[in-house]
Design an enzyme around this catalytic site. Sequence first.
Site, PDB file in Angstrom:
ATOM      1  CE1 TYR A   1      -3.295  -3.059   0.841  1.00 49.01           C
ATOM      2  CE2 TYR A   1      -4.345  -1.193  -0.230  1.00 49.01           C
ATOM      3  CZ  TYR A   1      -4.360  -2.526   0.130  1.00 49.01           C
ATOM      4  OH  TYR A   1      -5.420  -3.320  -0.236  1.00 49.01           O
TER       5      TYR A   1
ATOM      6  CB  VAL B   1      -7.913   3.515  -2.520  1.00 52.35           C
ATOM      7  CG1 VAL B   1      -9.054   2.584  -2.143  1.00 52.35           C
ATOM      8  CG2 VAL B   1      -6.877   2.784  -3.361  1.00 52.35           C
TER       9      VAL B   1
ATOM     10  CG  HIS C   1     -14.079   0.208  -2.643  1.00 52.40           C
ATOM     11  ND1 HIS C   1     -13.998  -0.174  -3.965  1.00 52.40           N
ATOM     12  CD2 HIS C   1     -15.265  -0.266  -2.195  1.00 52.40           C
ATOM     13  CE1 HIS C   1     -15.083  -0.861  -4.281  1.00 52.40           C
ATOM     14  NE2 HIS C   1     -15.874  -0.929  -3.225  1.00 52.40           N
TER      15      HIS C   1
ATOM     16  CB  CYS D   1      -5.159   2.167  15.199  1.00 50.60           C
ATOM     17  SG  CYS D   1      -4.699   0.828  16.305  1.00 50.60           S
TER      18      CYS D   1
ATOM     19  CB  CYS E   1      -7.772   1.824  19.272  1.00 51.57           C
ATOM     20  SG  CYS E   1      -6.665   3.063  18.572  1.00 51.57           S
TER      21      CYS E   1
ATOM     22  CB  CYS F   1      -3.926   1.165  21.429  1.00 48.75           C
ATOM     23  SG  CYS F   1      -4.020   0.539  19.737  1.00 48.75           S
TER      24      CYS F   1
ATOM     25  CB  ALA G   1     -11.661   8.316 -18.514  1.00 49.94           C
TER      26      ALA G   1
HETATM   27  C1  BV8 Z   1     -18.487  -6.746   1.207  1.00 54.35           C
HETATM   28  C2  BV8 Z   1      -9.903  -1.187  -1.967  1.00 54.35           C
HETATM   29  C3  BV8 Z   1     -19.688  -7.816   2.933  1.00 54.35           C
HETATM   30  C4  BV8 Z   1      -8.708  -2.027  -1.675  1.00 54.35           C
HETATM   31  C5  BV8 Z   1     -11.417  -2.657  -3.209  1.00 54.35           C
HETATM   32  C6  BV8 Z   1     -22.274  -9.434  -3.491  1.00 54.35           C
HETATM   33  C7  BV8 Z   1     -22.607  -8.487  -2.522  1.00 54.35           C
HETATM   34  C8  BV8 Z   1     -21.659  -8.067  -1.600  1.00 54.35           C
HETATM   35  C9  BV8 Z   1     -20.341  -8.574  -1.645  1.00 54.35           C
HETATM   36  C10 BV8 Z   1     -20.019  -9.513  -2.609  1.00 54.35           C
HETATM   37  C11 BV8 Z   1     -20.965  -9.943  -3.518  1.00 54.35           C
HETATM   38  N1  BV8 Z   1     -20.364 -10.856  -4.343  1.00 54.35           N
HETATM   39  C12 BV8 Z   1     -19.072 -10.993  -3.979  1.00 54.35           C
HETATM   40  C13 BV8 Z   1     -18.842 -10.220  -2.912  1.00 54.35           C
HETATM   41  C14 BV8 Z   1     -17.556 -10.119  -2.241  1.00 54.35           C
HETATM   42  C15 BV8 Z   1     -16.685  -9.003  -2.797  1.00 54.35           C
HETATM   43  C16 BV8 Z   1     -16.725  -8.911  -4.280  1.00 54.35           C
HETATM   44  O1  BV8 Z   1     -17.433  -8.084  -4.854  1.00 54.35           O
HETATM   45  N2  BV8 Z   1     -15.896  -9.733  -4.917  1.00 54.35           N
HETATM   46  C17 BV8 Z   1     -15.788  -9.669  -6.357  1.00 54.35           C
HETATM   47  C18 BV8 Z   1     -14.331  -9.903  -6.768  1.00 54.35           C
HETATM   48  C19 BV8 Z   1     -16.729 -10.710  -6.947  1.00 54.35           C
HETATM   49  N3  BV8 Z   1     -17.093  -7.734  -2.213  1.00 54.35           N
HETATM   50  C20 BV8 Z   1     -16.579  -7.404  -1.024  1.00 54.35           C
HETATM   51  O2  BV8 Z   1     -15.869  -8.140  -0.360  1.00 54.35           O
HETATM   52  C21 BV8 Z   1     -16.938  -6.024  -0.485  1.00 54.35           C
HETATM   53  N4  BV8 Z   1     -17.329  -6.200   0.888  1.00 54.35           N
HETATM   54  O3  BV8 Z   1     -19.356  -6.939   0.443  1.00 54.35           O
HETATM   55  O4  BV8 Z   1     -18.549  -7.076   2.531  1.00 54.35           O
HETATM   56  C22 BV8 Z   1     -19.902  -7.473   4.341  1.00 54.35           C
HETATM   57  C23 BV8 Z   1     -21.074  -6.803   4.708  1.00 54.35           C
HETATM   58  C24 BV8 Z   1     -21.288  -6.531   6.059  1.00 54.35           C
HETATM   59  C25 BV8 Z   1     -20.312  -6.876   7.009  1.00 54.35           C
HETATM   60  C26 BV8 Z   1     -19.127  -7.492   6.615  1.00 54.35           C
HETATM   61  C27 BV8 Z   1     -18.908  -7.801   5.271  1.00 54.35           C
HETATM   62  C28 BV8 Z   1     -15.735  -5.111  -0.459  1.00 54.35           C
HETATM   63  C29 BV8 Z   1     -15.279  -4.802  -1.840  1.00 54.35           C
HETATM   64  C30 BV8 Z   1     -14.208  -3.697  -1.785  1.00 54.35           C
HETATM   65  C31 BV8 Z   1     -12.840  -4.303  -2.053  1.00 54.35           C
HETATM   66  N5  BV8 Z   1     -11.830  -3.231  -2.114  1.00 54.35           N
HETATM   67  N6  BV8 Z   1     -10.526  -1.650  -3.210  1.00 54.35           N
HETATM   68  C32 BV8 Z   1      -7.571  -1.762  -2.632  1.00 54.35           C
HETATM   69  O5  BV8 Z   1      -7.704  -0.883  -3.520  1.00 54.35           O
HETATM   70  O6  BV8 Z   1      -6.533  -2.413  -2.465  1.00 54.35           O
HETATM   71  S1  BV8 Z   1     -12.066  -3.139  -4.695  1.00 54.35           S
HETATM   72  C33 BV8 Z   1     -10.951  -2.774  -5.908  1.00 54.35           C
HETATM   73  O7  BV8 Z   1     -11.304  -3.560  -7.027  1.00 54.35           O
HETATM   74  C34 BV8 Z   1     -11.019  -1.362  -6.421  1.00 54.35           C
HETATM   75  O8  BV8 Z   1     -11.286  -0.412  -5.437  1.00 54.35           O
HETATM   76  C35 BV8 Z   1     -12.088  -1.392  -7.436  1.00 54.35           C
HETATM   77  O9  BV8 Z   1     -13.321  -1.118  -6.863  1.00 54.35           O
HETATM   78  C36 BV8 Z   1     -12.124  -2.834  -7.818  1.00 54.35           C
HETATM   79  C37 BV8 Z   1     -11.638  -2.913  -9.215  1.00 54.35           C
HETATM   80  O10 BV8 Z   1     -12.719  -2.471  -9.959  1.00 54.35           O
HETATM   81  P1  BV8 Z   1     -12.562  -1.260 -10.962  1.00 54.35           P
HETATM   82  O11 BV8 Z   1     -12.423   0.008 -10.224  1.00 54.35           O
HETATM   83  O12 BV8 Z   1     -13.697  -1.408 -11.882  1.00 54.35           O
HETATM   84  O13 BV8 Z   1     -11.216  -1.484 -11.706  1.00 54.35           O
HETATM   85  P2  BV8 Z   1     -10.920  -2.677 -12.656  1.00 54.35           P
HETATM   86  O14 BV8 Z   1      -9.467  -2.795 -12.745  1.00 54.35           O
HETATM   87  O15 BV8 Z   1     -11.722  -3.843 -12.260  1.00 54.35           O
HETATM   88  O16 BV8 Z   1     -11.501  -2.193 -14.056  1.00 54.35           O
HETATM   89  C38 BV8 Z   1     -10.958  -1.096 -14.692  1.00 54.35           C
HETATM   90  C39 BV8 Z   1     -11.942  -0.755 -15.780  1.00 54.35           C
HETATM   91  O17 BV8 Z   1     -11.461   0.413 -16.417  1.00 54.35           O
HETATM   92  C40 BV8 Z   1     -12.059  -1.831 -16.855  1.00 54.35           C
HETATM   93  O18 BV8 Z   1     -13.414  -2.013 -17.188  1.00 54.35           O
HETATM   94  C41 BV8 Z   1     -11.300  -1.215 -18.051  1.00 54.35           C
HETATM   95  O19 BV8 Z   1     -11.885  -1.578 -19.290  1.00 54.35           O
HETATM   96  C42 BV8 Z   1     -11.495   0.243 -17.809  1.00 54.35           C
HETATM   97  N7  BV8 Z   1     -10.442   1.109 -18.350  1.00 54.35           N
HETATM   98  C43 BV8 Z   1      -9.126   0.815 -18.540  1.00 54.35           C
HETATM   99  N8  BV8 Z   1      -8.490   1.901 -19.043  1.00 54.35           N
HETATM  100  C44 BV8 Z   1      -9.438   2.886 -19.151  1.00 54.35           C
HETATM  101  C45 BV8 Z   1     -10.669   2.384 -18.708  1.00 54.35           C
HETATM  102  N9  BV8 Z   1     -11.795   3.120 -18.683  1.00 54.35           N
HETATM  103  C46 BV8 Z   1     -11.705   4.395 -19.130  1.00 54.35           C
HETATM  104  N10 BV8 Z   1     -10.547   4.958 -19.564  1.00 54.35           N
HETATM  105  C47 BV8 Z   1      -9.404   4.229 -19.593  1.00 54.35           C
HETATM  106  N11 BV8 Z   1      -8.251   4.790 -20.030  1.00 54.35           N
HETATM  107 ZN    ZN Z   2      -4.673   2.115  18.266  1.00 59.65          ZN
END
Ligand code: BV8
Ligand code: ZN
Length: 257
Positions: free
Chosen positions: A67, A103, A119, A127, A130, A157, A238
Site C-alpha cells: 500500500y 483509493v 472503498h 489503527c 483501536c 494503543c 476517459a
Molecule cells: C463486502 C480497496 C460484505 C482495496 C477494493 C455481493 C454483494 C456483496 C459482496 C459480494 C458480492 N459478491 C461478492 C462479494 C464479495 C466481494 C466482491 O465483490 N468480490 C468480487 C471480486 C466478486 N465484495 C466485497 O468483499 C466487499 N465487501 O461486500 O462485505 C460485508 C457486509 C457486512 C459486514 C461485513 C462484510 C468489499 C469490496 C471492496 C474491495 N476493495 N478496493 C484496494 O484498492 O486495495 S475493490 C478494488 O477492485 C477497487 O477499489 C475497485 O473497486 C475494484 C476494481 O474495480 P474497478 O475500479 O472497476 O477497476 P478494474 O481494474 O476492475 O476495471 C478497470 C476498468 O477500467 C475496466 O473495465 C477497463 O476496461 C477500464 N479502463 C481501462 N483503461 C481505461 C478504462 N476506462 C476508461 N478509460 C481508460 N483509459
Molecule cells: Zn490504536
Amino acid sequence: MPDVREAAKLLENAARVVVFTGAGISAESGVPTFRDALTGLWERYDAQSLATPQAFRDDPELVWGWYEWRRLKVSSVRPNPGHLAVAAVEARIRDTTVITQNVDDLHERAGSKNPVHLHGSLFAPRCSECGASADPPAEEDEPGEGRRMPPPPCVRCKGLIRPGVVWFGEALPETALEAAARAVSDCDVLLTIGTSGLVYPAAEIPRLAARAGAAVVQVNPQPTPMDSVALVNLRGSAARVLPELVNLAWPDAMSET
Ligand code: BV8
Ligand code: ZN
C-alpha cells in the site's frame, strides 16, 4: 461519435448528476487498474488475496509495503483530463455527486470537492486495533515493488496501523453507502466511468440509478456488464471522451478548470 452528442444533451439538461468512477479513470495518469492484464495489480500481486484482512494478519509488512508503494506511486503522478472533466461537471452543475471506488486522491487533486470514497483511501491510514486515524508516513522513501515495510505503531494503543481502505470481506463505510444511495435515488444522469462493474456492492450503483429513472452514460474502452444498463455507451478512454463530452455540453467548460 453521434452518441457523445446524445450524452452531452443529457448532461446539459440535467439538474442532478452522479459521476461514478473506477480504476479506469486513473489509468491514463499511470496508476495501474486492477483488471488491466498488462500492468494490473491483480496480475502483479494477485490483489484479491493481498487486499484482505487475512493477508494483513498473515504478513502485515508485505501488505503495508504494497500500500505504501501504491500511495507513493499515486503521489508521483497527476490527475488526467478525465479527472479534470469531472471537476468541470461539478463546476457547471451544483448538484453533482462524485462517487469513486478508487483509493487514490486524483479526484481531489483535480478539484473535485468531496468525492464519496466507497472503498476508502490510501491517504487515511488507521489503527487496526483501536481505529484511531493516523497520518501517512512522512518519509518519502519509495519502498521497492513487493518490498516489505513494517507498519508504524498506533500512538494511542501501539496496535499496527493499517491502510484506510475497504478490503474484500469488509463492509463499506456506512456514511459513504448512505451518501451514494441518496445521490443515485434522484439523479437525472449517472456517468459510470472506467469500472469493470465486477466488485459488489459498488457495482449495484448504476443499476440503482437506472431503476430510479436516471439516464446512465458509460465511458469504457471495453464492454462491461453495465452495457445493458447504460442508455449511451461511449467506447473510449476517459481522458479522451470526458473532455469531448464536457466541451460539447458547455463549449468553454474545460478551459476554465
Ligand atoms: C463486502 C480497496 C460484505 C482495496 C477494493 C455481493 C454483494 C456483496 C459482496 C459480494 C458480492 N459478491 C461478492 C462479494 C464479495 C466481494 C466482491 O465483490 N468480490 C468480487 C471480486 C466478486 N465484495 C466485497 O468483499 C466487499 N465487501 O461486500 O462485505 C460485508 C457486509 C457486512 C459486514 C461485513 C462484510 C468489499 C469490496 C471492496 C474491495 N476493495 N478496493 C484496494 O484498492 O486495495 S475493490 C478494488 O477492485 C477497487 O477499489 C475497485 O473497486 C475494484 C476494481 O474495480 P474497478 O475500479 O472497476 O477497476 P478494474 O481494474 O476492475 O476495471 C478497470 C476498468 O477500467 C475496466 O473495465 C477497463 O476496461 C477500464 N479502463 C481501462 N483503461 C481505461 C478504462 N476506462 C476508461 N478509460 C481508460 N483509459
Ligand atoms: Zn490504536
